[in-house]
Design a protein around this motif. Structure first.
Motif, PDB file in Angstrom:
ATOM      1  N   ALA A   1       0.832  -1.209   0.000  1.00  0.00           N
ATOM      2  CA  ALA A   1       0.000   0.000   0.000  1.00  0.00           C
ATOM      3  C   ALA A   1       0.864   1.256   0.000  1.00  0.00           C
ATOM      4  N   THR A   2       1.983   1.226   0.719  1.00  0.00           N
ATOM      5  CA  THR A   2       2.915   2.361   0.712  1.00  0.00           C
ATOM      6  C   THR A   2       3.464   2.577  -0.694  1.00  0.00           C
ATOM      7  N   LYS A   3       3.884   1.486  -1.310  1.00  0.00           N
ATOM      8  CA  LYS A   3       4.416   1.556  -2.682  1.00  0.00           C
ATOM      9  C   LYS A   3       3.349   2.094  -3.642  1.00  0.00           C
ATOM     10  N   TYR A   4       2.141   1.586  -3.523  1.00  0.00           N
ATOM     11  CA  TYR A   4       1.060   1.993  -4.431  1.00  0.00           C
ATOM     12  C   TYR A   4       0.765   3.489  -4.280  1.00  0.00           C
ATOM     13  N   TYR A   5       0.725   3.960  -3.036  1.00  0.00           N
ATOM     14  CA  TYR A   5       0.380   5.364  -2.775  1.00  0.00           C
ATOM     15  C   TYR A   5       1.360   6.318  -3.449  1.00  0.00           C
ATOM     16  N   TYR A   6       2.643   6.020  -3.333  1.00  0.00           N
ATOM     17  CA  TYR A   6       3.635   6.929  -3.914  1.00  0.00           C
ATOM     18  C   TYR A   6       3.758   6.786  -5.429  1.00  0.00           C
ATOM     19  N   ASN A   7       3.228   5.705  -5.979  1.00  0.00           N
ATOM     20  CA  ASN A   7       3.212   5.541  -7.438  1.00  0.00           C
ATOM     21  C   ASN A   7       1.916   6.037  -8.074  1.00  0.00           C
ATOM     22  N   ASN A   8       0.898   6.295  -7.230  1.00  0.00           N
ATOM     23  CA  ASN A   8      -0.419   6.701  -7.761  1.00  0.00           C
ATOM     24  C   ASN A   8      -1.005   7.808  -6.883  1.00  0.00           C
ATOM     25  N   GLN A   9      -0.470   8.992  -6.980  1.00  0.00           N
ATOM     26  CA  GLN A   9      -0.907  10.066  -6.088  1.00  0.00           C
ATOM     27  C   GLN A   9      -2.048  10.900  -6.657  1.00  0.00           C
ATOM     28  N   ASN A  10      -2.448  10.629  -7.876  1.00  0.00           N
ATOM     29  CA  ASN A  10      -3.504  11.441  -8.494  1.00  0.00           C
ATOM     30  C   ASN A  10      -4.756  10.615  -8.769  1.00  0.00           C
ATOM     31  N   ILE A  11      -5.477  10.291  -7.703  1.00  0.00           N
ATOM     32  CA  ILE A  11      -6.764   9.598  -7.852  1.00  0.00           C
ATOM     33  C   ILE A  11      -7.866  10.632  -7.693  1.00  0.00           C
ATOM     34  N   SER A  12      -8.680  10.802  -8.728  1.00  0.00           N
ATOM     35  CA  SER A  12      -9.668  11.891  -8.736  1.00  0.00           C
ATOM     36  C   SER A  12     -10.855  11.614  -7.818  1.00  0.00           C
ATOM     37  N   ASP A  13     -11.430  10.411  -7.899  1.00  0.00           N
ATOM     38  CA  ASP A  13     -12.614  10.081  -7.091  1.00  0.00           C
ATOM     39  C   ASP A  13     -12.352   8.782  -6.345  1.00  0.00           C
TER      40      ASP A  13
ATOM     41  N   ASP B   1      -8.524  -1.609   1.551  1.00  0.00           N
ATOM     42  CA  ASP B   1      -8.681  -0.936   2.843  1.00  0.00           C
ATOM     43  C   ASP B   1      -7.425  -0.152   3.205  1.00  0.00           C
ATOM     44  N   GLU B   2      -6.277  -0.815   3.066  1.00  0.00           N
ATOM     45  CA  GLU B   2      -5.018  -0.177   3.463  1.00  0.00           C
ATOM     46  C   GLU B   2      -4.670   0.998   2.541  1.00  0.00           C
ATOM     47  N   ILE B   3      -4.950   0.835   1.271  1.00  0.00           N
ATOM     48  CA  ILE B   3      -4.637   1.896   0.309  1.00  0.00           C
ATOM     49  C   ILE B   3      -5.558   3.099   0.504  1.00  0.00           C
ATOM     50  N   ILE B   4      -6.843   2.828   0.726  1.00  0.00           N
ATOM     51  CA  ILE B   4      -7.814   3.908   0.912  1.00  0.00           C
ATOM     52  C   ILE B   4      -7.405   4.820   2.067  1.00  0.00           C
ATOM     53  N   LYS B   5      -6.928   4.213   3.176  1.00  0.00           N
ATOM     54  CA  LYS B   5      -6.538   5.005   4.349  1.00  0.00           C
ATOM     55  C   LYS B   5      -5.407   5.981   4.022  1.00  0.00           C
ATOM     56  N   ARG B   6      -4.574   5.642   3.044  1.00  0.00           N
ATOM     57  CA  ARG B   6      -3.465   6.527   2.691  1.00  0.00           C
ATOM     58  C   ARG B   6      -3.967   7.852   2.101  1.00  0.00           C
ATOM     59  N   TYR B   7      -5.125   7.794   1.447  1.00  0.00           N
ATOM     60  CA  TYR B   7      -5.643   8.985   0.768  1.00  0.00           C
ATOM     61  C   TYR B   7      -6.639   9.777   1.622  1.00  0.00           C
ATOM     62  N   VAL B   8      -7.517   9.056   2.330  1.00  0.00           N
ATOM     63  CA  VAL B   8      -8.633   9.745   3.014  1.00  0.00           C
ATOM     64  C   VAL B   8      -8.750   9.337   4.482  1.00  0.00           C
ATOM     65  N   TYR B   9      -7.670   8.798   5.049  1.00  0.00           N
ATOM     66  CA  TYR B   9      -7.644   8.424   6.452  1.00  0.00           C
ATOM     67  C   TYR B   9      -8.705   7.359   6.749  1.00  0.00           C
ATOM     68  N   ARG B  10      -8.784   6.979   8.023  1.00  0.00           N
ATOM     69  CA  ARG B  10      -9.757   5.955   8.415  1.00  0.00           C
ATOM     70  C   ARG B  10     -11.191   6.451   8.249  1.00  0.00           C
ATOM     71  N   GLU B  11     -11.398   7.756   8.472  1.00  0.00           N
ATOM     72  CA  GLU B  11     -12.749   8.313   8.320  1.00  0.00           C
ATOM     73  C   GLU B  11     -13.278   8.083   6.913  1.00  0.00           C
ATOM     74  N   GLY B  12     -12.428   8.281   5.923  1.00  0.00           N
ATOM     75  CA  GLY B  12     -12.842   8.064   4.537  1.00  0.00           C
ATOM     76  C   GLY B  12     -13.020   6.598   4.198  1.00  0.00           C
ATOM     77  N   LEU B  13     -12.272   5.737   4.907  1.00  0.00           N
ATOM     78  CA  LEU B  13     -12.401   4.299   4.666  1.00  0.00           C
ATOM     79  C   LEU B  13     -13.812   3.832   4.970  1.00  0.00           C
ATOM     80  N   TYR B  14     -14.409   4.344   6.054  1.00  0.00           N
ATOM     81  CA  TYR B  14     -15.756   3.909   6.414  1.00  0.00           C
ATOM     82  C   TYR B  14     -16.784   4.374   5.386  1.00  0.00           C
ATOM     83  N   ASP B  15     -16.583   5.532   4.816  1.00  0.00           N
ATOM     84  CA  ASP B  15     -17.467   5.982   3.728  1.00  0.00           C
ATOM     85  C   ASP B  15     -17.310   5.074   2.511  1.00  0.00           C
TER      86      ASP B  15
END
Length: 548
Positions: free
Chosen positions: A414-426, A507-521
């Motif tokens: 997930a760490t690797k993915y986040y730094y390789n894909n920092q521009n997720i629109s939605d 789950d792990e990747i989502i938290k990198r972008y929108v924290y745990r709060e966004g994961l539940y959404d």
């Protein structure tokens, strides 16, 4: 000589005096002389060892190891807490402390940020999951001899200079510590017009109050049914489990009974307050990491036919602990009793008192489960955790998935993915693709992920025996073929568990972008267990069918 003799006798006599105080005399009356004898043997051994050993010894470390290794022979919940451990337990119990506001993993030479809490100091300072803290102020983590997590704590508003490594590059930042308040209920919201969703992550002192507030708020928003998410909740305070059940059942309802060899620990716990709603339909989500107080809540609501349980079998912890204060600010957390849900079942899954030849606790076999009845006469079982009324295969963690999780491979990918894909629109419409999963499998290979099955362990043992009998030349070729086939099976097992692994990765990747709060959404739109629960609650006949 007389003074030395006096000291020699004094330590066991003092220990004996302490033993005779309080309830210890009553509890251990039959073993009194044996305990006194063993205390005297140990104190004399400990003194002679520290006075005469060829190298310098550290009496504190020796005693700490001696106590903890002694307790390891019992169950994993009976523990000795030194002063630092006592503070950590207080934080776990209350949810309040002063620090940087991040979950960390402690390694030998660094502190790894697992999850920064949104809006807290670590987050404000720009620290992210995967960052490796190697220095706090002038203290190099690798050189720190005590619990390295203590470096993160300090008085409110104190400043810490942090040196960390991110993606191979060293950087510095400044963190201003603050009061940290960890919510028992990190999220609640409406899933649709009539279904409320409450996430209860731990049973600390705030659990029932925050769950009650969430329930009232959701009802005010129009909720006609509730999903209570206990997945990954490791438990906590027993009284809070009783109070959470009380939100949904009437006053004076039996929730849990504890049974012990010490009579004063034999207790029955009833609900004491007026409930919020005894009619609203409830689905409780559990998985293999739902334990202890989570199992009291889910098991009791199941026994009372007050809610439908969905997911996979819970952990199976039917033991109750109580802290006992010791001298010099230390504590003993000791298992004092087993607990039983209203139907009379104890869901303890592991037998720590009858271990196998390797010293591992034996799991209660399904053939040995006992049958109990719910309020409406439905069959439920003891001995293996709480079994869901609706079992979902993707909720059950397989052996290969456990190995990948234990190896931190999902976190690292997930760490690797986040730094390789920092521009997720939605982020809410984002999903991992098949090519992403293939990339994950390649990542496992490149990171030398290894997983030894029980079959491999048995084959290796057989080969070692064969060598001692000079038979290894005859079976080596067959052994190599079997290992080759096993490795192929392990690769296939990863593909067979693709759905579950993709969910954990997401789950792990989502938290990198929108924290745990966004994961539940994100869960509300994509999670299979929530979709199943929502479908059950949307159909009253189906919901009632589970309970009758």
């Amino acid at each position: 000589m007389k003074k030395l003799l006096k000291r020699k006798v004094l330590i066991p006599v003092l220990a004996l005096t302490l033993l005779l105080t309080g309830s210890a005399f009553k509890t251990y009356n039959n073993d009194f002389f044996e305990i006194a004898k063993q205390i005297e043997i140990f104190t004399t051994l400990f003194k002679e060892l520290n006075m005469n050993y060829v190298d310098e010894t550290n009496p504190g470390d020796l005693m700490d190891n001696a106590i903890k290794n002694m307790l390891n022979e019992l169950d994993p919940y009976t523990k000795f807490y030194n002063e630092q451990d006592v503070e950590a337990a207080r934080i776990q119990r209350t949810g309040d402390y002063t620090g940087i506001g991040a979950q960390v993993r402690i390694l030998k030479d660094k502190l790894v940020i697992i999850e920064p809490y949104k809006g807290y100091p670590a987050d404000k300072a720009g620290l992210k999951a995967g960052d490796q803290i190697i220095k706090m102020d002038n203290q190099i983590v690798a050189d720190y001899k005590d619990d390295a997590s203590n470096l993160l704590k300090g008085v409110a508003n104190s400043i810490a200079q942090v040196t960390y490594v991110r993606q191979g590059k060293t950087a510095n930042t400044t963190v201003k510590r603050s009061e940290i308040e960890i919510d028992a209920v990190p999220h609640f919201s409406m899933i649709d017009e009539t279904t409320g969703y409450i996430v209860l992550k731990k049973f600390n002192a705030k659990a029932s109050q925050q769950t009650g507030y969430a329930l009232k708020d959701l009802k005010a928003q129009g909720a006609k049914s509730i999903i209570l998410d206990l997945r990954g909740n490791p438990g906590g305070l027993l009284r809070e489990a009783v109070n959470v059940v009380n939100l949904f059942v009437p006053k004076n309802q039996l929730v849990v009974t504890t049974k012990s060899k010490v009579k004063k620990y034999n207790r029955t716990y009833y609900t004491k307050k007026d409930p919020i709603d005894i009619e609203i339909p409830v689905v409780v989500l559990i998985n293999g990491s739902s334990a202890s107080a989570s199992e009291i809540v889910s098991g009791t609501l199941q026994d009372l036919d007050r809610g439908v349980v969905v997911g996979s079998r819970s952990f199976g912890k039917g033991l109750v602990q109580r802290p006992k204060k010791l001298t010099y600010g230390t504590q003993l957390k000791v298992t004092i009793s087993r607990y039983y849900t209203p139907s009379g079942r104890c869901i303890q899954a592991l037998d720590y008192w009858n271990k196998d030849e390797k010293g591992n606790a034996v799991r209660v076999k399904q053939k040995d489960y006992n049958v109990f009845k719910t309020k409406n006469g439905r069959k439920v079982f003891d001995g293996g955790g709480v079994f869901p009324d609706e079992a979902l295969e993707n909720s059950k963690t397989s052996a290969i998935t456990k190995a990948i999780l234990n190896n931190q491979s999902i976190f690292d990918y997930a760490t690797k993915y986040y730094y390789n894909n920092q521009n997720i629109s939605d982020i809410n419409s984002w999903e991992l693709s098949d090519s992403d999963f293939q990339d994950f499998k390649n990542f496992l290979k490149s990171s030398d992920f290894s997983f030894e099955t029980d079959t491999e362990k048995s084959l290796n043992k057989a080969l070692e025996v064969a060598k001692t009998e000079n038979l290894d030349h005859d079976i080596q070729r067959d052994y190599n073929n079997l290992i080759k086939n096993l490795n192929h099976s392990k690769l296939k097992a990863i593909d067979d568990n693709k759905s579950q692994l993709m969910g954990l990765l997401s789950d792990e990747i989502i938290k990198r972008y929108v924290y745990r709060e966004g994961l539940y959404d994100y869960y509300k739109l994509h999670n299979k267990e929530i979709k199943k629960a929502t479908g059950i609650l949307a159909n009253p006949n189906k919901y009632n069918g589970y309970l009758n």
